[in-house]
Design an enzyme around this catalytic site. Structure first.
Site, PDB file in Angstrom:
ATOM      1  NE  ARG A 104      44.090  41.752  36.911  1.00 44.03           N
ATOM      2  CZ  ARG A 104      42.855  41.337  36.768  1.00 44.03           C
ATOM      3  NH1 ARG A 104      42.122  41.099  37.826  1.00 44.03           N
ATOM      4  NH2 ARG A 104      42.327  41.159  35.579  1.00 44.03           N
ATOM      5  CB  THR A 108      49.208  36.042  42.673  1.00 46.72           C
ATOM      6  OG1 THR A 108      49.768  37.147  41.941  1.00 46.72           O
ATOM      7  CG2 THR A 108      50.211  34.922  42.757  1.00 46.72           C
ATOM      8  CG  ASP A 200      41.995  43.345  28.890  1.00 47.17           C
ATOM      9  OD1 ASP A 200      42.684  42.539  29.527  1.00 47.17           O
ATOM     10  OD2 ASP A 200      42.384  44.512  28.618  1.00 47.17           O
ATOM     11  CG  ASP A 203      43.346  42.968  25.277  1.00 44.26           C
ATOM     12  OD1 ASP A 203      44.493  43.432  25.122  1.00 44.26           O
ATOM     13  OD2 ASP A 203      43.122  41.824  25.692  1.00 44.26           O
TER      14      ASP A 203
HETATM   15  N1  URA Z   1      40.586  44.666  34.042  1.00 49.18           N
HETATM   16  C1  URA Z   1      39.838  44.756  32.931  1.00 49.18           C
HETATM   17  O1  URA Z   1      40.277  45.299  31.926  1.00 49.18           O
HETATM   18  N2  URA Z   1      38.609  44.218  32.936  1.00 49.18           N
HETATM   19  C2  URA Z   1      38.081  43.599  34.026  1.00 49.18           C
HETATM   20  O2  URA Z   1      36.944  43.154  33.988  1.00 49.18           O
HETATM   21  C3  URA Z   1      38.886  43.538  35.191  1.00 49.18           C
HETATM   22  C4  URA Z   1      40.131  44.067  35.175  1.00 49.18           C
END
Ligand code: URA
Length: 209
Positions: A104, A108, A200, A203
């Site tokens: 991502r 943007t 995330d 992560d």
């Molecule tokens: N991707 C993630 O890992 N966590 C989020 O909250 C949104 C996108």
């Protein structure tokens, strides 16, 4: 028209509470995502076709049901989708695995494809696309578009947590795709994170925070 399925099974909700918890470490997080993925895969595969087979039990001959042998493929969106791939394979071990790499753009929030490796017989397979988080919907929409461009016709999408914004956009972009969600959360924040969410997913799965 695809359907949105939100799972309210107590085992899924229980495990999800630990997955969300900031105090849950990488090992436990990964194991729990796998377990929830497996519980979800059980439901996602509910409409797989069966066929009659004649078998001998130790007592008699009978007509039993077996999977008709429809070819399947699971496609994790890299990298977090890897955390739910084995979950599907444990229940559908003959499935092939395709990979789609999207990141991502941090400004943007738009998805950029950097990798795609898929089974060759795409037209013959049913696909389950997996990604733990359906946030803006951009990655899921792009991954599914990429599969369709290559000839896929039957696609399901499975995630742990979704934001309403992402679900809406995914439904609009791909109305033929069934969406399977363990929890539908409140919203996205200004950084594109799902609230309350789990942080995330990549992560937390791979300990890279
Ligand atoms: N991707 C993630 O890992 N966590 C989020 O909250 C949104 C996108």
């Amino acid at each position: 028209m695809g359907k949105v399925h939100v799972f309210d099974h107590p085992l899924i909700q229980h495990k999800l509470s630990y997955i969300r918890d900031v105090n849950t470490g990488t090992k436990e997080f990964r194991e729990l995502v796998d377990e929830v993925g497996m519980l979800m895969a059980y439901e996602v595969s509910r409409d797989l076709e069966l066929q009659d087979v004649t078998i001998d039990t130790p007592v008699t001959t009978m007509t039993a049901k077996r999977l008709s042998g429809k070819k399947m493929a699971v496609v994790p969106i890299l990298r977090a989708g890897l955390g739910m791939t084995d979950s599907v394979l444990k229940l559908i071990p003959a499935a092939r695995v395709g990979h789609i790499g999207l990141y991502r753009d941090p400004e943007t929030f738009q998805p950029v494809e950097y990798f795609a490796k898929l089974p060759q017989d795409i037209e013959e397979r049913d696909f389950i696309v997996v990604d733990p988080m359906l946030a803006t919907g951009g990655s899921a929409i792009e991954a599914i578009s990429s599969l369709k461009k290559r000839g896929a016709t039957k696609i399901r999408f499975m995630c742990l947590i979704a934001a309403p914004e992402g679900v809406k956009l995914l439904e609009e972009a791909h109305p033929d795709v069934d969406i399977y969600i363990a929890a539908l959360d409140e919203k996205l924040n200004d950084h594109g994170y799902i609230v309350p969410g789990l942080g995330d997913a990549g992560d937390r799965l791979f300990g890279t925070k």
